[in-house]
Design an enzyme around this catalytic site. Structure first.
Site, PDB file in Angstrom:
ATOM      1  N   HIS A 217       0.806  -1.214   0.000  1.00  0.00           N
ATOM      2  CA  HIS A 217       0.000   0.000   0.000  1.00  0.00           C
ATOM      3  C   HIS A 217       0.846   1.275   0.000  1.00  0.00           C
ATOM      4  O   HIS A 217       0.705   2.094  -0.892  1.00  0.00           O
ATOM      5  CB  HIS A 217      -1.094   0.045   1.063  1.00  0.00           C
ATOM      6  CG  HIS A 217      -1.971   1.212   0.758  1.00  0.00           C
ATOM      7  ND1 HIS A 217      -2.848   1.219  -0.313  1.00  0.00           N
ATOM      8  CD2 HIS A 217      -2.004   2.458   1.257  1.00  0.00           C
ATOM      9  CE1 HIS A 217      -3.400   2.403  -0.423  1.00  0.00           C
ATOM     10  NE2 HIS A 217      -2.915   3.181   0.505  1.00  0.00           N
ATOM     11  N   TYR A 221       1.794   5.491  -2.444  1.00  0.00           N
ATOM     12  CA  TYR A 221       1.946   6.907  -2.059  1.00  0.00           C
ATOM     13  C   TYR A 221       3.350   7.412  -2.344  1.00  0.00           C
ATOM     14  O   TYR A 221       3.552   8.598  -2.598  1.00  0.00           O
ATOM     15  CB  TYR A 221       1.551   7.114  -0.593  1.00  0.00           C
ATOM     16  CG  TYR A 221       0.085   6.826  -0.419  1.00  0.00           C
ATOM     17  CD1 TYR A 221      -0.856   7.563  -1.140  1.00  0.00           C
ATOM     18  CD2 TYR A 221      -0.368   5.794   0.381  1.00  0.00           C
ATOM     19  CE1 TYR A 221      -2.195   7.272  -1.066  1.00  0.00           C
ATOM     20  CE2 TYR A 221      -1.708   5.496   0.467  1.00  0.00           C
ATOM     21  CZ  TYR A 221      -2.625   6.241  -0.258  1.00  0.00           C
ATOM     22  OH  TYR A 221      -3.946   5.945  -0.194  1.00  0.00           O
ATOM     23  N   HIS A 368      -8.837  -0.002 -11.735  1.00  0.00           N
ATOM     24  CA  HIS A 368      -8.597   0.994 -10.668  1.00  0.00           C
ATOM     25  C   HIS A 368      -7.185   1.551 -10.753  1.00  0.00           C
ATOM     26  O   HIS A 368      -6.971   2.749 -10.786  1.00  0.00           O
ATOM     27  CB  HIS A 368      -8.849   0.339  -9.300  1.00  0.00           C
ATOM     28  CG  HIS A 368      -8.163   1.005  -8.149  1.00  0.00           C
ATOM     29  ND1 HIS A 368      -8.493   2.281  -7.715  1.00  0.00           N
ATOM     30  CD2 HIS A 368      -7.154   0.589  -7.328  1.00  0.00           C
ATOM     31  CE1 HIS A 368      -7.727   2.604  -6.683  1.00  0.00           C
ATOM     32  NE2 HIS A 368      -6.906   1.607  -6.433  1.00  0.00           N
ATOM     33  N   HIS A 370      -4.810   1.364 -13.100  1.00  0.00           N
ATOM     34  CA  HIS A 370      -4.350   2.059 -14.305  1.00  0.00           C
ATOM     35  C   HIS A 370      -4.906   3.476 -14.342  1.00  0.00           C
ATOM     36  O   HIS A 370      -4.243   4.402 -14.799  1.00  0.00           O
ATOM     37  CB  HIS A 370      -4.723   1.277 -15.568  1.00  0.00           C
ATOM     38  CG  HIS A 370      -3.770   0.154 -15.840  1.00  0.00           C
ATOM     39  ND1 HIS A 370      -3.811  -1.042 -15.174  1.00  0.00           N
ATOM     40  CD2 HIS A 370      -2.699   0.067 -16.680  1.00  0.00           C
ATOM     41  CE1 HIS A 370      -2.831  -1.829 -15.598  1.00  0.00           C
ATOM     42  NE2 HIS A 370      -2.133  -1.180 -16.509  1.00  0.00           N
ATOM     43  N   ARG A 432      -5.376 -10.966 -14.603  1.00  0.00           N
ATOM     44  CA  ARG A 432      -4.209 -11.816 -14.827  1.00  0.00           C
ATOM     45  C   ARG A 432      -4.552 -13.124 -15.536  1.00  0.00           C
ATOM     46  O   ARG A 432      -4.196 -14.213 -15.074  1.00  0.00           O
ATOM     47  CB  ARG A 432      -3.494 -12.097 -13.491  1.00  0.00           C
ATOM     48  CG  ARG A 432      -2.985 -10.810 -12.874  1.00  0.00           C
ATOM     49  CD  ARG A 432      -2.347 -10.998 -11.531  1.00  0.00           C
ATOM     50  NE  ARG A 432      -1.409  -9.907 -11.273  1.00  0.00           N
ATOM     51  CZ  ARG A 432      -0.809  -9.684 -10.123  1.00  0.00           C
ATOM     52  NH1 ARG A 432      -1.019 -10.474  -9.113  1.00  0.00           N
ATOM     53  NH2 ARG A 432       0.031  -8.681  -9.972  1.00  0.00           N
TER      54      ARG A 432
HETATM   55 FE1  HAS Z   1      -5.478   1.478  -4.732  1.00  0.00          FE
HETATM   56  C1  HAS Z   1      -5.392  -1.945  -5.242  1.00  0.00           C
HETATM   57  C2  HAS Z   1      -7.686   1.072  -2.160  1.00  0.00           C
HETATM   58  C3  HAS Z   1      -5.361   4.890  -4.061  1.00  0.00           C
HETATM   59  C4  HAS Z   1      -2.687   1.801  -6.733  1.00  0.00           C
HETATM   60  N1  HAS Z   1      -4.293   0.193  -5.789  1.00  0.00           N
HETATM   61  C5  HAS Z   1      -4.443  -1.181  -5.883  1.00  0.00           C
HETATM   62  C6  HAS Z   1      -3.413  -1.716  -6.737  1.00  0.00           C
HETATM   63  C7  HAS Z   1      -2.619  -0.661  -7.121  1.00  0.00           C
HETATM   64  C8  HAS Z   1      -3.191   0.532  -6.522  1.00  0.00           C
HETATM   65  C9  HAS Z   1      -1.373  -0.717  -7.998  1.00  0.00           C
HETATM   66  O1  HAS Z   1      -8.707  -1.219  -0.425  1.00  0.00           O
HETATM   67  C10 HAS Z   1      -3.266  -3.182  -7.157  1.00  0.00           C
HETATM   68  C11 HAS Z   1      -2.378  -3.998  -6.266  1.00  0.00           C
HETATM   69  C12 HAS Z   1      -2.285  -5.406  -6.789  1.00  0.00           C
HETATM   70  O2  HAS Z   1      -1.700  -5.593  -7.858  1.00  0.00           O
HETATM   71  O3  HAS Z   1      -2.837  -6.306  -6.168  1.00  0.00           O
HETATM   72  N2  HAS Z   1      -6.395   2.741  -3.401  1.00  0.00           N
HETATM   73  C13 HAS Z   1      -7.281   2.374  -2.462  1.00  0.00           C
HETATM   74  C14 HAS Z   1      -7.773   3.558  -1.755  1.00  0.00           C
HETATM   75  C15 HAS Z   1      -7.120   4.623  -2.303  1.00  0.00           C
HETATM   76  C16 HAS Z   1      -6.237   4.100  -3.326  1.00  0.00           C
HETATM   77  C17 HAS Z   1      -8.772   3.584  -0.651  1.00  0.00           C
HETATM   78  N3  HAS Z   1      -4.274   3.049  -5.291  1.00  0.00           N
HETATM   79  C18 HAS Z   1      -4.396   4.355  -4.901  1.00  0.00           C
HETATM   80  C19 HAS Z   1      -3.367   5.156  -5.511  1.00  0.00           C
HETATM   81  C20 HAS Z   1      -2.605   4.271  -6.280  1.00  0.00           C
HETATM   82  C21 HAS Z   1      -3.198   2.966  -6.120  1.00  0.00           C
HETATM   83  C22 HAS Z   1      -3.178   6.634  -5.300  1.00  0.00           C
HETATM   84  C23 HAS Z   1      -1.392   4.521  -7.127  1.00  0.00           C
HETATM   85  C24 HAS Z   1      -0.739   5.629  -7.210  1.00  0.00           C
HETATM   86  N4  HAS Z   1      -6.382  -0.118  -3.896  1.00  0.00           N
HETATM   87  C25 HAS Z   1      -7.215  -0.075  -2.829  1.00  0.00           C
HETATM   88  C26 HAS Z   1      -7.590  -1.452  -2.440  1.00  0.00           C
HETATM   89  C27 HAS Z   1      -6.926  -2.312  -3.309  1.00  0.00           C
HETATM   90  C28 HAS Z   1      -6.184  -1.447  -4.207  1.00  0.00           C
HETATM   91  C29 HAS Z   1      -8.456  -1.882  -1.347  1.00  0.00           C
HETATM   92  C30 HAS Z   1      -6.975  -3.851  -3.308  1.00  0.00           C
HETATM   93  C31 HAS Z   1      -7.955  -4.352  -4.290  1.00  0.00           C
HETATM   94  C32 HAS Z   1      -7.933  -5.863  -4.364  1.00  0.00           C
HETATM   95  O4  HAS Z   1      -8.939  -6.471  -3.948  1.00  0.00           O
HETATM   96  O5  HAS Z   1      -6.950  -6.460  -4.805  1.00  0.00           O
HETATM   97  C33 HAS Z   1      -7.288   6.079  -1.845  1.00  0.00           C
HETATM   98  O6  HAS Z   1      -6.056   6.676  -1.576  1.00  0.00           O
HETATM   99  C34 HAS Z   1      -8.069   6.886  -2.830  1.00  0.00           C
HETATM  100  C35 HAS Z   1      -8.485   8.208  -2.223  1.00  0.00           C
HETATM  101  C36 HAS Z   1      -9.035   9.129  -3.278  1.00  0.00           C
HETATM  102  C37 HAS Z   1     -10.247   9.675  -3.272  1.00  0.00           C
HETATM  103  C38 HAS Z   1     -10.622  10.586  -4.402  1.00  0.00           C
HETATM  104  C39 HAS Z   1     -10.848  12.029  -3.929  1.00  0.00           C
HETATM  105  C40 HAS Z   1     -11.009  12.905  -5.110  1.00  0.00           C
HETATM  106  C41 HAS Z   1     -10.287  14.006  -5.366  1.00  0.00           C
HETATM  107  C42 HAS Z   1     -10.457  14.682  -6.673  1.00  0.00           C
HETATM  108  C43 HAS Z   1     -11.038  16.088  -6.555  1.00  0.00           C
HETATM  109  C44 HAS Z   1     -11.285  16.553  -7.934  1.00  0.00           C
HETATM  110  C45 HAS Z   1     -12.380  17.226  -8.352  1.00  0.00           C
HETATM  111  C46 HAS Z   1     -12.508  17.476  -9.809  1.00  0.00           C
HETATM  112  C47 HAS Z   1     -13.437  17.687  -7.413  1.00  0.00           C
HETATM  113  C48 HAS Z   1     -11.232   9.384  -2.221  1.00  0.00           C
HETATM  114  C49 HAS Z   1      -9.275  14.507  -4.432  1.00  0.00           C
HETATM  115  C50 HAS Z   1     -12.015  18.867 -10.158  1.00  0.00           C
HETATM  116  C51 HAS Z   1     -12.083  18.962 -11.639  1.00  0.00           C
HETATM  117  C52 HAS Z   1     -11.937  20.108 -12.309  1.00  0.00           C
HETATM  118  C53 HAS Z   1     -12.066  20.055 -13.799  1.00  0.00           C
HETATM  119  C54 HAS Z   1     -11.642  21.406 -11.666  1.00  0.00           C
HETATM  120 CU    CU Z   2      -3.386  -0.511  -1.171  1.00  0.00          CU
END
Ligand code: HAS
Ligand code: CU
Length: 539
Positions: A217, A221, A368, A370, A432
């Site tokens: 995890h 970050y 997710h 990618h 996979r």
């Molecule tokens: Fe993830 C699996 C949960 C963030 C990368 N994640 C992965 C894997 C990778 C990865 C590589 O809980 C696969 C691992 C593998 O091969 O087995 N991930 C999360 C959560 C977050 C999260 C809770 N992940 C990332 C980030 C990554 C990344 C960042 C790479 C850089 N992830 C998981 C979980 C798995 C997982 C499980 C396991 C799944 C499984 O079953 O295998 C959080 O950090 C995300 C928080 C983000 C938000 C979004 C807030 C939105 C914002 C945007 C504001 C924009 C606006 C638009 C309003 C809540 C801040 C403005 C637009 C205008 C035009 C002005």
């Molecule tokens: Cu993770």
């Protein structure tokens, strides 16, 4: 203070990073083609898994590590306005990392390390793969040490002053990385290597997966923080405004450090080796780690709104149109925020223990990551490249118009490729797999999505090639431009910030306590609980 040697050092790191990136895109396109079954001539599970493993290692470890190190040197020297500490050591680190990469690449390309980028046992790779990966990590530790020495030197020379935000974030990433990499280092040195070398016959795969989750995890970050440096330190100024709050930014980086580390079990929800109480604990932590990203969204969008209104944007959303969309840094930020919104939503679904059962090990998961890694993170790496290349080479950017085309195509390609992945995951397609031909009516529904992914992959490959072309033409242009000077990257930091937002020493104790709570017993149990020995029972 960026001298000629440092420019060279940064360029070497960044070329290696982006070279790996472009190559990985070629493998990626091959994979979607192979899996679709369209071309029978390239059908081969063996080649497919060698390719996916190489693709994942290149993107997840080589692009990221080299980019973070090169950009880290640049950030430290420019924001602290001091020369690089011990350039010889920095080149040594580059040499160790490069040697490790080559050592891992050979078995990967020969199909002797088709263990995917997570290298979970019991699939086993050639020992050189593990040695190479370990060297890459060891080399990066040298980089982290150099960064932290520079931080300490600067603080000694500037008592009571607040560390400039880019360096504060960069140093947070070093501390994060040192803690993060311990899990996988323990797994490699005490389990995988002795096993691959034949010193031991068996290893405990539950322990290996637990140690890998320790790293898996927070490493995301480690990849993300340089992108956030761009969002906080480049984007507000490039948009014509200023950062909404320096202190909120520091708080977000600190919270990533504290909350990002102790929560890896959301990768193990469906595993048997850990109890559900521990998984629940890690789930609560996983929701907490969304907070610094929500803070980041708030601060960066507020900064953009201030800039848009300053340029005459009116009404609730009029400021969005008033932003300089033709500035590559601003465009990349807007597109990256959109992808963060969607990719983060997917992350919250994954993190929810019950919903994870629906999506775990399905195509949803590559969808997710990618979107959030290939999208949010990489598009900002690309934008950073556009910004630093002219400064590192003393040349003007080859073409801003082409850069805009490149960023848009990267965004469109990711949308086209990851939407089908999400749908396929919900339709039950496993991740996979090297073939989708299951001879079943149910899986026939997958076929159209596979075709769309080929188109998405092609757009991405073309965009990556265009990126490398733009950097190459920038660097090889005959006319030099006036030195743009050091890149201060952000407005002057507040005269003083509270001590707890200005250093890390005490925070390490907090991290130690959090890690002891969340990983202490789950790791100790492998040594405390006697394993079932069939021979003792006469089996
Ligand atoms: Fe993830 C699996 C949960 C963030 C990368 N994640 C992965 C894997 C990778 C990865 C590589 O809980 C696969 C691992 C593998 O091969 O087995 N991930 C999360 C959560 C977050 C999260 C809770 N992940 C990332 C980030 C990554 C990344 C960042 C790479 C850089 N992830 C998981 C979980 C798995 C997982 C499980 C396991 C799944 C499984 O079953 O295998 C959080 O950090 C995300 C928080 C983000 C938000 C979004 C807030 C939105 C914002 C945007 C504001 C924009 C606006 C638009 C309003 C809540 C801040 C403005 C637009 C205008 C035009 C002005
Ligand atoms: Cu993770």
């Amino acid at each position: 203070m960026i001298d000629a040697n440092l420019k060279k050092l940064c360029l070497y790191h960044l070329w290696l990073a982006f070279g790996a990136f472009a190559l990985a895109c070629v493998f990626g396109e091959f994979q979607v083609l192979e899996r679709s079954g369209l071309l029978s001539i390239i059908q081969s599970p063996a080649v497919y898994f060698a390719s996916v493993s190489t693709h994942g290692v290149l993107m997840g470890f080589v692009l990221t590590t080299f980019f973070i190190m090169g950009f880290g040197y640049y950030t430290a020297a420019s924001s602290l306005n001091m020369p690089l500490w011990n350039p010889t050591l920095a080149w040594t680190s580059f040499g160790v990392c490069t040697a490790g990469t080559v050592m891992a690449a050979i078995p990967l390309l020969l199909g002797k390390a088709s263990v995917l980028y997570t290298f979970y046992p019991p699939v086993q790779a050639n020992a050189f793969f593990y040695i190479g990966a370990t060297l890459l990590v060891v080399g990066s530790w040298i980089w982290a040490a150099i960064m932290l020495v520079m931080l300490v030197q600067w603080k000694k020379a500037h008592p009571g002053q607040s560390v400039p935000l880019p360096m504060f974030a960069n140093a947070t990433n070093c501390v994060l990385w040192l803690w993060t990499s311990v899990g996988v280092a323990l797994e490699a040195v005490f389990q995988l290597l002795p096993w691959a070398l034949g010193i031991v016959d068996t290893i405990d795969v539950g322990l290996a997966r637990t140690l890998f989750a320790w790293t898996l995890h927070p490493i995301v970050y480690f990849w993300l923080i340089p992108a956030y440096i761009a969002l906080y330190c480049y984007v507000p100024i490039a948009a014509g405004g200023k950062l909404f709050s320096d202190e909120l930014a520091r708080l977000a980086f600190l919270l990533i450090l504290l909350f990002g580390l102790p929560i890896g079990f959301h990768h193990l929800y469906m595993d048997p080796e850990q109890g559900h109480e521990w998984k629940l604990l890690h789930m609560v932590g996983t929701f907490a780690v969304a907070i610094p990203t929500l803070l980041t969204g708030f601060t960066v969008v507020a900064s953009l709104e201030m800039a848009g209104r300053k340029s005459g944007g009116k009404g609730l959303f009029g400021w969005i149109g008033a932003l300089p969309w033709r500035n590559p840094t601003v465009l990349a930020a807007l597109l990256s925020l959109l992808m963060l919104l969607l990719g983060g939503f997917g992350g919250i679904v994954n993190a929810s223990y019950a919903m994870n059962a629906m999506v775990h090990n399905t195509a949803w998961v590559p969808g997710h990551f990618h979107l959030i890694f290939g999208g949010t993170v990489v598009i900002l790496y690309l934008a950073i490249g556009y910004r630093v290349w002219p400064r590192l080479c003393g040349k003007a950017l080859y073409s801003t118009d082409l850069a805009l085309v490149q960023l848009w195509t990267w965004f469109i390609g990711l949308g086209v490729m990851t939407t089908p992945w999400h749908v396929l995951g919900l339709l039950g397609q496993p991740r996979r797999i090297s073939s989708v031909n299951y001879n079943s009516v149910l899986t026939l529904a997958w076929d159209p999505y596979e075709l769309v992914m080929i188109a998405g992959g092609l757009i991405l490959l073309a965009s990556a090639a265009l990126y490398v072309y733009i950097l190459f033409r920038t660097q090889t242009a005959s006319s030099a431009q006036a030195d743009a000077g050091d890149d201060a990257m952000t407005m002057a930091p507040p005269a003083a910030v509270p001590g707890w937002l200005n250093g890390f020493l005490g925070w390490n104790l907090v991290i130690l306590a959090l890690m002891a709570v969340s990983y202490g017993y789950p790791i100790a149990q492998f040594f405390l609980i006697k394993t079932f020995d069939p021979t003792a029972w006469g089996y």
